[in-house]
Structures are given as C-alpha cells and as structure tokens.
Design a protein around this motif. Sequence first.
Motif, PDB file in Angstrom:
ATOM      1  N   MET A  51     -80.825   8.995  14.187  1.00  0.00           N
ATOM      2  CA  MET A  51     -81.260   9.186  15.815  1.00  0.00           C
ATOM      3  C   MET A  51     -80.113   8.160  16.608  1.00  0.00           C
ATOM      4  O   MET A  51     -80.098   6.871  16.322  1.00  0.00           O
ATOM      5  CB  MET A  51     -82.506   8.654  16.018  1.00  0.00           C
ATOM      6  CG  MET A  51     -83.067   9.067  17.529  1.00  0.00           C
ATOM      7  SD  MET A  51     -84.618   8.542  17.579  1.00  0.00           S
ATOM      8  CE  MET A  51     -84.946   9.173  19.393  1.00  0.00           C
ATOM      9  N   THR A  52     -79.170   8.758  17.363  1.00  0.00           N
ATOM     10  CA  THR A  52     -78.316   8.018  17.980  1.00  0.00           C
ATOM     11  C   THR A  52     -78.437   7.817  19.347  1.00  0.00           C
ATOM     12  O   THR A  52     -77.604   6.975  20.151  1.00  0.00           O
ATOM     13  CB  THR A  52     -76.994   8.700  17.830  1.00  0.00           C
ATOM     14  OG1 THR A  52     -77.002  10.148  18.275  1.00  0.00           O
ATOM     15  CG2 THR A  52     -76.545   8.701  16.269  1.00  0.00           C
ATOM     16  N   GLY A  53     -79.335   8.417  19.839  1.00  0.00           N
ATOM     17  CA  GLY A  53     -79.808   8.369  21.475  1.00  0.00           C
ATOM     18  C   GLY A  53     -80.118   6.992  21.911  1.00  0.00           C
ATOM     19  O   GLY A  53     -80.696   6.168  21.215  1.00  0.00           O
ATOM     20  N   ASP A  54     -80.487   6.835  23.183  1.00  0.00           N
ATOM     21  CA  ASP A  54     -81.418   5.526  23.446  1.00  0.00           C
ATOM     22  C   ASP A  54     -82.576   5.624  23.047  1.00  0.00           C
ATOM     23  O   ASP A  54     -83.228   6.914  23.197  1.00  0.00           O
ATOM     24  CB  ASP A  54     -81.258   5.468  25.138  1.00  0.00           C
ATOM     25  CG  ASP A  54     -79.755   5.032  25.488  1.00  0.00           C
ATOM     26  OD1 ASP A  54     -79.123   4.569  24.839  1.00  0.00           O
ATOM     27  OD2 ASP A  54     -79.778   5.154  26.986  1.00  0.00           O
ATOM     28  N   VAL A  55     -83.212   4.701  22.754  1.00  0.00           N
ATOM     29  CA  VAL A  55     -84.450   4.597  22.216  1.00  0.00           C
ATOM     30  C   VAL A  55     -85.272   3.983  23.382  1.00  0.00           C
ATOM     31  O   VAL A  55     -85.184   2.581  23.571  1.00  0.00           O
ATOM     32  CB  VAL A  55     -84.868   3.912  21.021  1.00  0.00           C
ATOM     33  CG1 VAL A  55     -86.078   3.893  20.492  1.00  0.00           C
ATOM     34  CG2 VAL A  55     -83.749   4.413  19.820  1.00  0.00           C
ATOM     35  N   PRO A  56     -86.620   4.559  23.998  1.00  0.00           N
ATOM     36  CA  PRO A  56     -86.980   4.149  24.722  1.00  0.00           C
ATOM     37  C   PRO A  56     -88.129   2.996  24.046  1.00  0.00           C
ATOM     38  O   PRO A  56     -88.683   3.218  23.287  1.00  0.00           O
ATOM     39  CB  PRO A  56     -88.025   5.131  25.756  1.00  0.00           C
ATOM     40  CG  PRO A  56     -87.277   6.345  25.153  1.00  0.00           C
ATOM     41  CD  PRO A  56     -86.683   5.917  23.918  1.00  0.00           C
ATOM     42  N   GLY A  57     -87.934   1.749  24.895  1.00  0.00           N
ATOM     43  CA  GLY A  57     -88.701   0.569  24.370  1.00  0.00           C
ATOM     44  C   GLY A  57     -90.026   0.458  25.048  1.00  0.00           C
ATOM     45  O   GLY A  57     -90.229   1.069  26.115  1.00  0.00           O
ATOM     46  N   PRO A  58     -90.651  -0.635  24.557  1.00  0.00           N
ATOM     47  CA  PRO A  58     -92.072  -0.655  25.344  1.00  0.00           C
ATOM     48  C   PRO A  58     -91.794  -1.338  26.573  1.00  0.00           C
ATOM     49  O   PRO A  58     -92.772  -1.312  27.458  1.00  0.00           O
ATOM     50  CB  PRO A  58     -92.660  -1.810  24.455  1.00  0.00           C
ATOM     51  CG  PRO A  58     -91.840  -2.549  23.688  1.00  0.00           C
ATOM     52  CD  PRO A  58     -90.665  -1.456  23.549  1.00  0.00           C
ATOM     53  N   ALA A  59     -90.487  -1.756  26.932  1.00  0.00           N
ATOM     54  CA  ALA A  59     -90.255  -2.365  28.368  1.00  0.00           C
ATOM     55  C   ALA A  59     -89.601  -1.425  29.483  1.00  0.00           C
ATOM     56  O   ALA A  59     -89.299  -1.833  30.299  1.00  0.00           O
ATOM     57  CB  ALA A  59     -89.336  -3.635  28.085  1.00  0.00           C
TER      58      ALA A  59
ATOM     59  N   LEU B 259     -90.309 -13.180  31.394  1.00  0.00           N
ATOM     60  CA  LEU B 259     -90.255 -14.195  30.037  1.00  0.00           C
ATOM     61  C   LEU B 259     -89.137 -14.756  29.519  1.00  0.00           C
ATOM     62  O   LEU B 259     -89.075 -15.977  29.009  1.00  0.00           O
ATOM     63  CB  LEU B 259     -91.210 -13.246  28.972  1.00  0.00           C
ATOM     64  CG  LEU B 259     -91.556 -13.965  27.548  1.00  0.00           C
ATOM     65  CD1 LEU B 259     -92.332 -15.162  27.899  1.00  0.00           C
ATOM     66  CD2 LEU B 259     -92.275 -12.955  26.628  1.00  0.00           C
ATOM     67  N   VAL B 260     -88.195 -13.895  29.568  1.00  0.00           N
ATOM     68  CA  VAL B 260     -86.590 -14.472  29.090  1.00  0.00           C
ATOM     69  C   VAL B 260     -86.255 -15.450  29.991  1.00  0.00           C
ATOM     70  O   VAL B 260     -85.810 -16.618  29.448  1.00  0.00           O
ATOM     71  CB  VAL B 260     -85.701 -13.085  29.244  1.00  0.00           C
ATOM     72  CG1 VAL B 260     -84.284 -13.636  28.809  1.00  0.00           C
ATOM     73  CG2 VAL B 260     -86.097 -12.000  28.219  1.00  0.00           C
ATOM     74  N   LEU B 261     -86.567 -15.207  31.366  1.00  0.00           N
ATOM     75  CA  LEU B 261     -86.211 -16.409  32.054  1.00  0.00           C
ATOM     76  C   LEU B 261     -86.865 -17.928  31.669  1.00  0.00           C
ATOM     77  O   LEU B 261     -86.429 -18.852  31.665  1.00  0.00           O
ATOM     78  CB  LEU B 261     -86.370 -15.918  33.658  1.00  0.00           C
ATOM     79  CG  LEU B 261     -86.109 -17.072  34.465  1.00  0.00           C
ATOM     80  CD1 LEU B 261     -84.535 -17.508  34.458  1.00  0.00           C
ATOM     81  CD2 LEU B 261     -86.467 -16.682  35.883  1.00  0.00           C
TER      82      LEU B 261
ATOM     83  N   VAL C 279     -84.015 -11.409  21.412  1.00  0.00           N
ATOM     84  CA  VAL C 279     -84.787 -10.519  21.036  1.00  0.00           C
ATOM     85  C   VAL C 279     -85.354  -9.738  22.117  1.00  0.00           C
ATOM     86  O   VAL C 279     -85.536  -8.442  21.886  1.00  0.00           O
ATOM     87  CB  VAL C 279     -85.965 -11.007  20.004  1.00  0.00           C
ATOM     88  CG1 VAL C 279     -87.210 -10.001  19.670  1.00  0.00           C
ATOM     89  CG2 VAL C 279     -85.232 -11.514  18.646  1.00  0.00           C
ATOM     90  N   LEU C 280     -86.076 -10.174  23.084  1.00  0.00           N
ATOM     91  CA  LEU C 280     -86.591  -9.699  24.015  1.00  0.00           C
ATOM     92  C   LEU C 280     -85.548  -9.003  24.631  1.00  0.00           C
ATOM     93  O   LEU C 280     -85.756  -7.590  25.338  1.00  0.00           O
ATOM     94  CB  LEU C 280     -87.162 -10.664  25.196  1.00  0.00           C
ATOM     95  CG  LEU C 280     -88.405 -11.268  24.805  1.00  0.00           C
ATOM     96  CD1 LEU C 280     -88.885 -12.432  25.689  1.00  0.00           C
ATOM     97  CD2 LEU C 280     -89.649 -10.274  24.560  1.00  0.00           C
ATOM     98  N   ALA C 281     -84.174  -9.382  24.956  1.00  0.00           N
ATOM     99  CA  ALA C 281     -83.092  -8.583  25.755  1.00  0.00           C
ATOM    100  C   ALA C 281     -82.857  -7.066  24.845  1.00  0.00           C
ATOM    101  O   ALA C 281     -82.711  -6.245  25.483  1.00  0.00           O
ATOM    102  CB  ALA C 281     -81.987  -9.252  25.761  1.00  0.00           C
TER     103      ALA C 281
ATOM    104  N   ALA D 176     -73.854 -12.338  23.857  1.00  0.00           N
ATOM    105  CA  ALA D 176     -74.436 -10.925  23.546  1.00  0.00           C
ATOM    106  C   ALA D 176     -75.721 -10.668  24.582  1.00  0.00           C
ATOM    107  O   ALA D 176     -75.930  -9.520  25.068  1.00  0.00           O
ATOM    108  CB  ALA D 176     -74.697 -10.790  21.980  1.00  0.00           C
ATOM    109  N   THR D 177     -76.542 -11.666  24.702  1.00  0.00           N
ATOM    110  CA  THR D 177     -77.781 -11.687  25.557  1.00  0.00           C
ATOM    111  C   THR D 177     -77.287 -11.153  26.830  1.00  0.00           C
ATOM    112  O   THR D 177     -78.070 -10.382  27.667  1.00  0.00           O
ATOM    113  CB  THR D 177     -78.695 -12.886  25.302  1.00  0.00           C
ATOM    114  OG1 THR D 177     -78.915 -13.007  24.046  1.00  0.00           O
ATOM    115  CG2 THR D 177     -79.874 -12.726  25.910  1.00  0.00           C
TER     116      THR D 177
END
Length: 231
Positions: A1-9, A18-20, A51-53, A104-105
């Motif tokens: 599967m190469t397309g974008d994967v919708p995540g829970p966010a 939370l990242v901030l 990980v969150l990013a 990278a983040t």
Amino acid sequence: MTGDVPGPAAADGGHYGLVLALLVAGYLVGALATDTWVSLLTVVLYLGALVLAIRSSRLGRPVVWGLRIGATVGSAGSLAVLLSNPGDGFRGAAALWLALVLGATVVLIVRHILRHRVVTLQTIAGALSAYLLIGLMFAEIYTGMSRLGTAPFFANGQAPDSATVQYFSFTTLTTLGYGDFTAARNAGRAVAVLEALLGQVFLVTLVARLVSNFGNATARARRTAESTEDD
C-alpha cells in the motif's frame, strides 16, 4: 500500500499540542540540569515528539515503518552512548543523530500543517513546535561540533553543556544576540548565521501567515454566527 494512510490524528489536524508540551518539557529539563539522566530523558522526549509527528503525517506505510525503525535503532544507540559515556567522539555522533531526528520532525510537522485547509489551534501548535524544534536541533548540532572538534567551540572557553548550547541556540534563533557567548571558529559562526536566518524566515513566512489566517477564520466564523442569529 503506497498511498497516504489516514492516521488517528487525521480528523483533528494532528497531536501538536502534545508535541509542543513534550518539546517544552525537553527544553526545560535540558536547561535546568546537565546530568546523564537529563540527557536520557531529553532523548526519550524528542523521540516521543517524532513518533507523534509520524502518526500525524499521513505518510505511506513503507515510509512510516522505515522512519520508526530508523528512529528506534538510532535512538537506542544514542541512549547506549549516553549510558556508557565512551568519549567525546561517540557523544558528538549521538548529538548529530539527535539533530537529524529533530530535523526530520520539523519536516514532518511543516509538511502536514501546510496541508491544513483550515487553520486551527492544532495548526498553530504545530508551527510553534517546528520553531522550537529548530532551536533544539541547532543546539544538538553545536554540541556535536564541540565534541568532535579539537578547539573550544565558544570564544570564552565556556564548556558546551546542554544548558549553555540551548541558551546560545535560542538567543541566536531569536536574533537576541546578547554577546556573552559567541562561536570561536568560522564553522560555528557560519552555522549560527544559518540558524538566525532560518529562524527569521520561519517566523515571517509561516508562523505569521498561519496566525493571520487563524484570526481571519475566527472573525469569519463570528460574523457567520451573528448573521445566522439575526436571521
């Protein structure tokens, strides 16, 4: 599967609040103490931000797994270096690895928030997180340069501990330039100038634009609500 994967966010624009919070905690921990456990904690906090990013970035599965594996392996190596304290060379390499993780983040966060159709508080938190990440990334670069170099990094000979390099990085990023710490060599000066330029461009082009759009969207929503009530 190469397309974008919708995540829970995907629905809420990312977990950037939370990242901030993680990044602010990492900055405060590094600024207030310099023990080995502090370095270990900052690595964990930075890895959590990455990980969150990644979860919010909606990248393809192969890319996501590649980033996760690379971050896990590299961060485990950095933790091992910090625990064993083998010498400046390894600690300098670990610092440059952390700079790569933070960089990278930044890329993942900026890539995602630029795709937000509506500017929300999460978008603003993402932009602020990216700005803070730039300062932390350059702090790790300065640490790596000082550890791997043979000459003192600062002109006054000050030891480049985590609190000092963070202070120097953020006064450079914000162009405050108090003058109590300056890079002694041309390489350090060049990197400091690059950081100052990047920080100003980031504020003027991205953060200001997002804040302006957020204000406009809020005003439009208020006018729409008022007109609906009048009807």
